[in-house]
Scaffold this motif. Structure first.
Motif, mmCIF file in Angstrom:
data_model
loop_
_atom_site.group_PDB
_atom_site.id
_atom_site.type_symbol
_atom_site.label_atom_id
_atom_site.label_comp_id
_atom_site.label_asym_id
_atom_site.label_seq_id
_atom_site.Cartn_x
_atom_site.Cartn_y
_atom_site.Cartn_z
ATOM 1 N N TYR A 80 -18.985 -38.071 21.011
ATOM 2 C CA TYR A 80 -18.476 -36.646 20.407
ATOM 3 C C TYR A 80 -19.567 -36.115 20.003
ATOM 4 N N GLU A 81 -19.948 -34.887 20.431
ATOM 5 C CA GLU A 81 -20.746 -33.937 19.925
ATOM 6 C C GLU A 81 -20.148 -32.556 19.472
ATOM 7 N N PHE A 183 -25.234 -30.870 15.586
ATOM 8 C CA PHE A 183 -26.221 -32.136 15.244
ATOM 9 C C PHE A 183 -26.745 -32.290 16.327
ATOM 10 N N THR A 184 -28.055 -32.759 16.308
ATOM 11 C CA THR A 184 -28.827 -33.186 17.571
ATOM 12 C C THR A 184 -29.283 -34.543 17.458
ATOM 13 N N ASP A 185 -28.828 -35.358 16.358
ATOM 14 C CA ASP A 185 -29.141 -36.761 16.527
ATOM 15 C C ASP A 185 -28.821 -37.556 17.549
ATOM 16 N N MET A 190 -17.724 -40.862 17.438
ATOM 17 C CA MET A 190 -16.575 -41.311 16.590
ATOM 18 C C MET A 190 -16.205 -42.769 16.743
ATOM 19 N N PRO A 191 -15.845 -43.388 15.531
ATOM 20 C CA PRO A 191 -15.309 -44.626 15.864
ATOM 21 C C PRO A 191 -13.866 -44.628 16.613
ATOM 22 N N LYS A 192 -13.866 -45.367 17.769
ATOM 23 C CA LYS A 192 -12.733 -45.181 18.635
ATOM 24 C C LYS A 192 -11.490 -45.171 18.085
ATOM 25 N N ASN A 193 -11.142 -46.042 17.272
ATOM 26 C CA ASN A 193 -9.796 -46.273 16.575
ATOM 27 C C ASN A 193 -9.704 -45.725 15.122
#
Ligand code: FAD
Ligand code: UDP
Length: 381
Positions: A80-81, A183-185, A190-193
């Motif tokens: 996810y960006e 962000f460009t990290d 995201m944690p899936k659950n």
């Protein structure tokens, strides 16, 4: 009898509990005064079955392979960006300011090659770049500073950017290309659950006991333990001996809307209008498919839980006094955003906790009696 009590079940507390339990085989009691684990990263399903973040949108991003690998032991991830738009002069434009922001706002057709000169013609040249005003006007000039930063910052902090360290607005870059990611990290997931499931996995160990709705003041004389890790506000630990460290708070308005999607991207900022700073829609982040959608509006507030340390010189000076007390307090480790008064993201807190664990390992080598020794002489049957 516990080897350790850890105050706070957020990223700092949970990361250290897991390390101590698994790598030192010591008994840990983790307490939190809130009715849940996860600290400010706590997420939950609301009454409509939509996954929301109770304390506002939390997007994980890091450049550290080590931190990403560490957390990957406890969760799978969803790519996810994060993207943000701002409502500026009645238009919806990308934030951070980029080529499309300028072209839309000023009805221009500049190229990436032309934009640096356009900014340079407007940039101011403060003698020294110290404040959150200096760092923006020195890049984009005063007009864009006022449109994008001054109003938002005054709302968020109840302070003018000229009163805050440059590090605050420097979190948001300026771009000359069309990249509209917040962000460009290298690692943006995201944690899936969800975060709470990730925390459950971190804390699920026979050596770890978790007590929520438990304030340190309630148990400090009831429980015996050898060492303490404190992740709450550092001034609270010392009974505000040197006075209160200022923290900024927020009020969250959570709502479910009976339509599939409301916002074009995860967050929309309001730098010029409204009492709230931003509104976020979780489905963008979680990928959840649902006929309804959940959003959160953030209203900055002086009262409430301490969410943000306020980076400015007088607060840093007051924190130094507490830091000196903390350094002189044996058997207590201070870790995390509130305990070290640093405007840290989740990955930075995780990194700080892992570094603290390494220091604990150096300071307290594991006694030989906890290492399982295989008997050298095996009796004959
Ligand atoms: P916390 O999560 O604050 O945990 C400390 C815990 O200690 C709390 O749960 C508290 O209840 C407990 N506690 C304190 N005192 C006591 C006591 N006396 N007794 C018992 N328990 C106590 N970071 C990102 O990387 N990405 C983001 O997108 C992002 N968005 C954010 C949005 C908002 C609105 C906020 C406020 C923060 C955001 N952050 C984000 C930062 C992130 O929340 C923090 O970096 C991280 O949660 C800090 O973890 P921590 O363990 O240091 O502190
Ligand atoms: N900021 C701003 N306008 C924006 C976005 C951010 O002025 O549209 C400033 C503001 O001072 C804010 C800071 O930049 O507090 C950091 O923004 P960030 O989005 O990183 O804040 P957080 O997610 O930590 O609340």
């Amino acid at each position: 009898m516990f080897d350790w009590v850890i105050v706070g079940a957020g990223f700092a507390g949970a990361t250290l509990a897991e390390r101590i339990a698994t790598q030192r085989d010591e008994k840990v009691l983790v307490i939190d005064r809130r009715p849940h684990i996860g600290g400010n990263a706590y997420d939950r399903y609301n009454d409509d079955g939509l996954l929301i973040h109770q304390y506002g949108p939390h997007i994980f991003h890091t450049n550290s392979q080590m931190i990403f690998d560490h957390l990957s032991q406890f969760t799978e991830w969803r790519k996810y960006e994060h993207k943000v738009r701002g409502i500026v002069d009645g238009m919806e434009v990308p934030i951070p300011i980029n080529l499309d922001t300028i072209n839309k706002l000023y009805n221009l057709n500049l190229t990436s090659e032309e934009l640096p000169a356009w900014f340079a013609a407007r940039a101011e040249h403060p003698a020294e770049i110290k404040t959150s005003e200096d760092v923006v006007v020195s890049v984009v000039g005063r007009e864009l500073y006022e449109k994008f930063f001054q109003g938002y910052t005054r709302k968020q902090w109840a302070m003018d950017p000229s009163e805050l360290d440059k590090s605050v607005t420097a979190r948001v870059p300026t771009r000359t290309n069309r990249d509209d990611r917040y962000f460009t990290d290298e690692f943006q997931y995201m944690p899936k659950n969800g975060y709470t499931r990730m925390f459950e996995k971190m804390l699920d160990h026979p050596n770890i006991k978790v007590m929520t709705q438990t304030d340190y003041a309630d148990i400090r004389n009831e429980v015996t333990f050898k060492r303490l890790i404190w992740t709450g506000p550092v001034d609270e630990y010392f009974n505000f001996r040197h006075g209160k460290l200022p923290y900024r708070s927020l009020k969250f308005r959570h709502e479910t809307v009976d339509q599939e999607q409301v916002l074009p991207v995860g967050t929309v900022n309001y730098p010029q209008t409204e009492a709230f700073t931003r509104v976020s829609e979780y489905k963008h982040m979680t990928g959840q498919v649902h006929p309804k959608t959940a959003l959160t509006w953030e209203y900055p507030s002086a009262e409430g839980d301490p969410y943000y340390p306020i980076p400015r010189p007088e607060n840093a000076a007051l924190y130094k006094k507490y830091e000196r007390l903390a350094m002189a307090t044996p058997n207590v480790w201070f870790v995390g955003r509130l305990a070290t008064y640093r405007y840290y993201n989740m990955d930075q807190v995780t990194g700080q906790a892992l570094a603290t664990f390494r220091r604990i390992q150096e300071a307290l080598p594991i006694e030989s009696n906890v290492i399982e020794l295989t008997p050298r002489i095996v009796a004959a049957e």
